[in-house]
Design an enzyme around this catalytic site. Sequence first.
Site, short mmCIF file in Angstrom:
data_model
loop_
_atom_site.label_atom_id
_atom_site.label_comp_id
_atom_site.label_asym_id
_atom_site.label_seq_id
_atom_site.Cartn_x
_atom_site.Cartn_y
_atom_site.Cartn_z
N ARG A 1 0.82 -1.22 0.00
CA ARG A 1 0.00 0.00 0.00
C ARG A 1 0.85 1.27 0.00
NH1 ARG A 1 -2.96 -3.52 3.22
NH2 ARG A 1 -1.93 -2.75 5.08
N GLU B 1 1.98 -4.06 14.41
CA GLU B 1 0.87 -3.99 15.35
C GLU B 1 0.30 -5.40 15.57
OE1 GLU B 1 -2.17 -1.55 13.71
OE2 GLU B 1 -3.26 -1.34 15.58
P1 AMP Z 1 3.17 -0.03 12.16
O1 AMP Z 1 4.48 -0.63 11.78
O2 AMP Z 1 2.62 -0.59 13.42
O3 AMP Z 1 3.24 1.49 12.19
O4 AMP Z 1 2.11 -0.45 11.06
C1 AMP Z 1 2.03 0.22 9.84
C2 AMP Z 1 1.94 -0.73 8.68
O5 AMP Z 1 1.02 -1.78 8.91
C3 AMP Z 1 1.47 -0.02 7.44
O6 AMP Z 1 2.19 -0.53 6.33
C4 AMP Z 1 -0.01 -0.34 7.34
O7 AMP Z 1 -0.37 -0.64 6.02
C5 AMP Z 1 -0.21 -1.57 8.24
N1 AMP Z 1 -1.21 -1.35 9.28
C6 AMP Z 1 -1.01 -1.45 10.62
N2 AMP Z 1 -2.12 -1.23 11.32
C7 AMP Z 1 -3.08 -0.97 10.42
C8 AMP Z 1 -4.47 -0.64 10.53
N3 AMP Z 1 -5.08 -0.56 11.72
N4 AMP Z 1 -5.15 -0.41 9.39
C9 AMP Z 1 -4.54 -0.50 8.19
N5 AMP Z 1 -3.24 -0.81 8.02
C10 AMP Z 1 -2.50 -1.05 9.12
#
Ligand code: AMP
Length: 187
Positions: free
Chosen positions: A68, A105
């Site tokens: 994405r 996450e």
């Molecule tokens: P983080 O590394 O925790 O900041 O997660 C960000 C990455 O995970 C991005 O590439 C997002 O596409 C995906 N992502 C994590 N949480 C979500 C969420 N609640 N909704 C959509 N995409 C998420």
Amino acid sequence: MNINFLRWLKMDLYKKIRNVPNWPVEGIQFKDITTLCQDAKAFKEAIDKIAMHYKKMKIDKIVAMEARGYVFGAPLAYLLGAGFVLLRKPNKLPYKTIEEEYEKEYGKDKITCHIDAINPGENVLVIDDLLATGGTALAAARLVEKMKGKVVECGFLIELTGSLHGREFLEKNGYKSWSLLQIEVEE
Ligand code: AMP
């Protein structure tokens, strides 16, 4: 300018993001950007607004996360006249790679990059669709620095604010961040 007024100006974009509860796992409120991307007006507005924020900065390359991140990173690189670097999951890139492990996450993951993607001293912008905990963006920034690039900022379409503290996490690690849209979550 008043923060609520700024938010109101972007209300059409906020409305285009679909919330999918409990996906991919229980407890996650997944922010689905496909509904924004498939709307020509909203997609253009989002890209143009992100480009506006970066147009005065000197950016040599944009690095973006599969998949994405590409949706926003590639048109942004085109508009800013910057090169575009593809970060990918392991075993996808054909040439020699370097990699970085990170915590998401919802689980652990790894990103890889071609070793010659960034030249020493280049100004690099990290772009992804969404900032949650900041683990993905931190891994991307670290890959850039392994190649001796300078991370100008980490930019996102959406920032989840509230309990995840992604912005603070990136800041603590020495990286600035910016987001077009902020959505509060309780997780
Ligand atoms: P983080 O590394 O925790 O900041 O997660 C960000 C990455 O995970 C991005 O590439 C997002 O596409 C995906 N992502 C994590 N949480 C979500 C969420 N609640 N909704 C959509 N995409 C998420």
